[in-house]
Scaffold this active site. Structure first.
Site, PDB file in Angstrom:
ATOM      1  N   SER A 152     -10.139  -4.866  -2.986  1.00  0.00           N
ATOM      2  CA  SER A 152     -10.962  -4.533  -1.833  1.00  0.00           C
ATOM      3  C   SER A 152     -12.368  -5.124  -1.977  1.00  0.00           C
ATOM      4  O   SER A 152     -12.524  -6.335  -2.104  1.00  0.00           O
ATOM      5  CB  SER A 152     -10.986  -3.015  -1.644  1.00  0.00           C
ATOM      6  OG  SER A 152     -11.548  -2.659  -0.414  1.00  0.00           O
ATOM      7  N   ASP A 251      -2.764  -2.901   6.294  1.00  0.00           N
ATOM      8  CA  ASP A 251      -4.177  -2.922   5.917  1.00  0.00           C
ATOM      9  C   ASP A 251      -4.980  -3.674   6.983  1.00  0.00           C
ATOM     10  O   ASP A 251      -4.599  -4.783   7.366  1.00  0.00           O
ATOM     11  CB  ASP A 251      -4.316  -3.627   4.561  1.00  0.00           C
ATOM     12  CG  ASP A 251      -5.731  -3.610   4.012  1.00  0.00           C
ATOM     13  OD1 ASP A 251      -6.647  -3.113   4.699  1.00  0.00           O
ATOM     14  OD2 ASP A 251      -5.920  -4.111   2.899  1.00  0.00           O
ATOM     15  N   HIS A 281      -3.789  -0.076   2.436  1.00  0.00           N
ATOM     16  CA  HIS A 281      -4.918  -0.441   1.586  1.00  0.00           C
ATOM     17  C   HIS A 281      -5.075   0.553   0.433  1.00  0.00           C
ATOM     18  O   HIS A 281      -4.892   1.749   0.602  1.00  0.00           O
ATOM     19  CB  HIS A 281      -6.187  -0.436   2.451  1.00  0.00           C
ATOM     20  CG  HIS A 281      -7.410  -0.953   1.762  1.00  0.00           C
ATOM     21  ND1 HIS A 281      -7.736  -2.282   1.736  1.00  0.00           N
ATOM     22  CD2 HIS A 281      -8.381  -0.319   1.061  1.00  0.00           C
ATOM     23  CE1 HIS A 281      -8.863  -2.453   1.081  1.00  0.00           C
ATOM     24  NE2 HIS A 281      -9.267  -1.273   0.646  1.00  0.00           N
TER      25      HIS A 281
END
Length: 307
Positions: A152, A251, A281
């Site tokens: 991320s 995501d 995610h």
């Protein structure tokens, strides 16, 4: 997708969660939920100094149960540059070290909004420099044999560190692994990426949350287009490490992660892209038996052991 899990994600997507107002509460919850690990011979806490020696940077070292490979991994955690730390990612890093058979170094970089861009990036770059120095003196003869990895916002920082190492003429990692990375600057409905609209409301991480994280990390809107914030904006992506990009089907960041893989490939780099179907995610923090994580570890191991 499991209906119960989908319901949980729907609840997590609630607009009542305001990142800009609630980030401190989220941090406190993480501190309670992710207790500090018991002292163990497999976990070592170290500190390094920033380049100007103004502050210390915590680094947690994870030794695998069985070391199979010499190349270490520098891991940069996610959390939107605002939440997350080496405690909340300790279990993930233990699983990672064991699954890869490699030593993992996790860096506890400074977080926004107390320390906005470029503070966190500077800490991660410094950690990479120190790791490289350790390899030069005590590690394998080939100092390029190290790996950088992040998820991320950590994937964003890992990608930028690789670019900066090239720019500064330093030894780059020979491979980088980017898990569902942030690579672009706009996460509103105006984004050029369809996954922002397709997945941005019902799967836990919403576009409002992503945009709030970005605003806390980089308050200056014009600065968000800087390639050190949005690596997809980099004009020259040549001579980057061999890269594995892993994305998740549900995501919001799926498309921009895959666009970064495409941009690296078009710039002449060796790139492998893998999308984990039926995943959302943040799965790096799941229990190690979770299907998305198990699948990702298999893909990562194959990527790292192939020449």
């Amino acid at each position: 997708m499991n209906p119960f899990f989908k319901l949980i994600l729907k609840l997590m997507s609630s607009p009542k969660i305001d990142i800009q107002e609630d980030y401190q509460s989220i941090r406190k919850f993480q501190q309670i939920f992710y207790a500090k690990p018991k002292r163990s011979y497999r976990i070592l806490d170290e500190q390094i100094y920033s380049e100007d020696r103004s502050h210390k940077i915590d680094v947690r070292v994870f030794m695998p149960k069985k070391k199979k490979h010499e190349e270490p991994v520098l891991f940069i955690h996610g959390g939107g540059w605002v939440i997350g730390d080496i405690d909340s990612y300790t279990r993930a890093c233990i699983n990672l070290a064991d699954a890869l058979g490699r030593v993992v170094y996790s860096v506890d970089y400074r977080l926004a909004p107390e320390y906005p861009y470029p503070a966190g990036l500077e800490d991660c770059f410094r950690a990479a420099e120190i790791l490289l120095e350790q390899l030069e003196f005590t590690g394998p003869e080939d100092t390029s044999k190290w790996i950088i990895m992040g998820d991320s916002a950590g994937g964003n920082l890992a990608a930028v560190v690789s670019i900066l190492l090239r720019e500064k003429g330093r030894t780059q990692p020979y491979k980088q692994i980017l898990l569902y990375p942030v690579t672009y600057w706009d996460h509103t409905e105006a984004s050029p990426f369809e996954s922002i609209r397709r997945n941005g409301h019902d799967y836990g991480l919403t576009i409002d949350k992503i945009q709030s994280y970005m605003e806390l990390y980089v308050p200056d809107e014009a600065e968000r287009k800087n390639y050190k914030v949005a690596p997809l904006m980099t004009e020259d992506l040549s001579n980057q490490p061999e890269t594995l990009v892993i994305t998740a089907e549900y995501d919001p960041l799926c498309d921009e992660g895959e666009a970064y893989a495409s941009a690296l490939f078009k710039s002449g780099n060796k790139v492998r892209l893998h999308r984990v179907e039926n995943a959302v995610h943040g799965f790096i923090t799941y229990p190690k038996f979770a299907t998305p994580l198990d699948e990702s570890f298999r893909i990562i191991n194959d990527f790292l052991t192939r020449d």
